[in-house]
Design a protein around this motif. Structure first.
Motif: not given
Length: 327
Positions: A64, A66-67, A69-73, A288
């Motif tokens: 995913k 979205a995962d 984008v959420k987990d990385y800067d 980002k």
């Protein structure tokens, strides 16, 4: 990009949709042009330096977006211009028609593993390659080395002159006919240049079982458009002819990024279906998320991929740190 950011001190992970890293370097370029131990060596060095590689990770499908984008800067999209241009001709559904990179990928996997699963074996077969660029040339060379019965390469445009024309002086780029290794090997094996100029496919002809047997070609001529002044290649009426074809390899270029990746991240595309950024920037329309390489500039060369990778690394570093000292 990963190499540069890792050396700067960032924690870098590379997600790769194939079973080996390297993208077109691994599967789009045949072994005779780039031996794969070169890529394996670089991967080992980067892993020892701290870069993490995750293979069989098709982001937007099996992983995913979205995962990530959420987990990385920060995220860099460098997925290539992997949407191939198709040939919309009658009989396109015939069995035996492949996109060039698909054919080259299967061939390279067979060379690396010896396994025949999915391998397209052209030995003793009549092969037609559509497209006159580097990828088409690689298909010609691969088919020749596999032992094809015949190899024909179709080019829409007229043959360029063998020497510089008067209106193409130095230091302009020489617009002359280039015979690359694939064509040279075909000439050595079959005794003639495999290229047919100023032609395109009119129809794919299959037998009753749906297996490709022939292609119908039509000759083209250049004509200037009265309104735009552009030179277009148009069909010559009554110029159709047929040639045998057990396999057709479509190497007609690429239209831009595959849309499922762009949709997964929600980034905007430009008119050429490349990921949109501001002039001179690598930042996408999504916070980002950055992009580089063919996905950013369209189908291009490896050296441009290296160049853009370095530039996007610098921009990402500045985004994360507020400054950068990357070259």
């Amino acid at each position: 990009a990963a190499d540069q950011l890792n050396r700067r001190g960032h924690d870098v992970t590379v997600f790769e949709r194939n079973d080996h890293i390297g993208g077109l370097l691994m599967y789009g370029i045949p072994n005779m042009k780039l031996e794969k131990w070169v890529i394996d060596r670089k991967q080992k060095v980067m892993e020892e330096e701290g870069v993490k590689f995750v293979v069989n990770a098709d982001v937007g499908k099996t992983v995913k977006a979205a995962d990530i984008v959420k987990d990385y800067d920060s995220v860099i999209l460098a997925c290539g211009a992997s949407n191939p241009r198709d040939i919309k001709a009658t009989g396109r559904e015939a069995d035996g028609i492949y996109f060039a990179v698909d054919f080259l990928t299967r061939s390279t996997k067979h060379v690396l593993t010896g396994k025949k699963d999915g391998w397209v074996d052209t030995k003793g077969k009549n092969v037609v390659v559509i497209g006159g660029g580097d990828t088409g040339n690689d298909c010609v060379g691969t088919a020749v080395r596999q032992g094809a019965k015949s190899v024909v390469q179709i080019e829409m445009m007229p043959k360029l002159p063998d020497e510089r024309a008067a209106n193409n002086p130095w230091p302009e780029w020489p617009r002359v006919c280039k015979t690359d290794y694939g064509q040279e090997e075909a000439i050595a094996v079959f005794g003639k240049d495999p290229r047919i100029y100023q032609a395109t496919v009119k129809e794919f002809i299959a037998d009753k079982s749906g297996k490709l047997k022939k292609v119908k070609l039509v000759k083209l001529e250049p004509k200037k458009d009265a309104k735009t002044g552009r030179l277009n290649m148009v069909e010559i009426p009554g110029s159709e002819f047929e040639i045998p074809a057990d396999y057709v390899l479509i190497a007609a270029g690429f239209l831009g990024t595959q849309d499922y990746v762009a949709k997964a991240f929600g980034v905007k595309l430009n008119a050429r279906t490349n990921v949109e950024t501001a002039e001179g920037s690598y930042k996408t329309s999504v916070d980002k998320v950055f992009t580089a390489g063919d996905m950013h500039r369209g189908q291009s060369l490896v050296v441009w991929g290296i160049n853009e990778g370095r530039h996007v690394a610098r921009e990402v570093d500045e985004f994360l740190m507020g400054y950068t000292n990357l070259p």
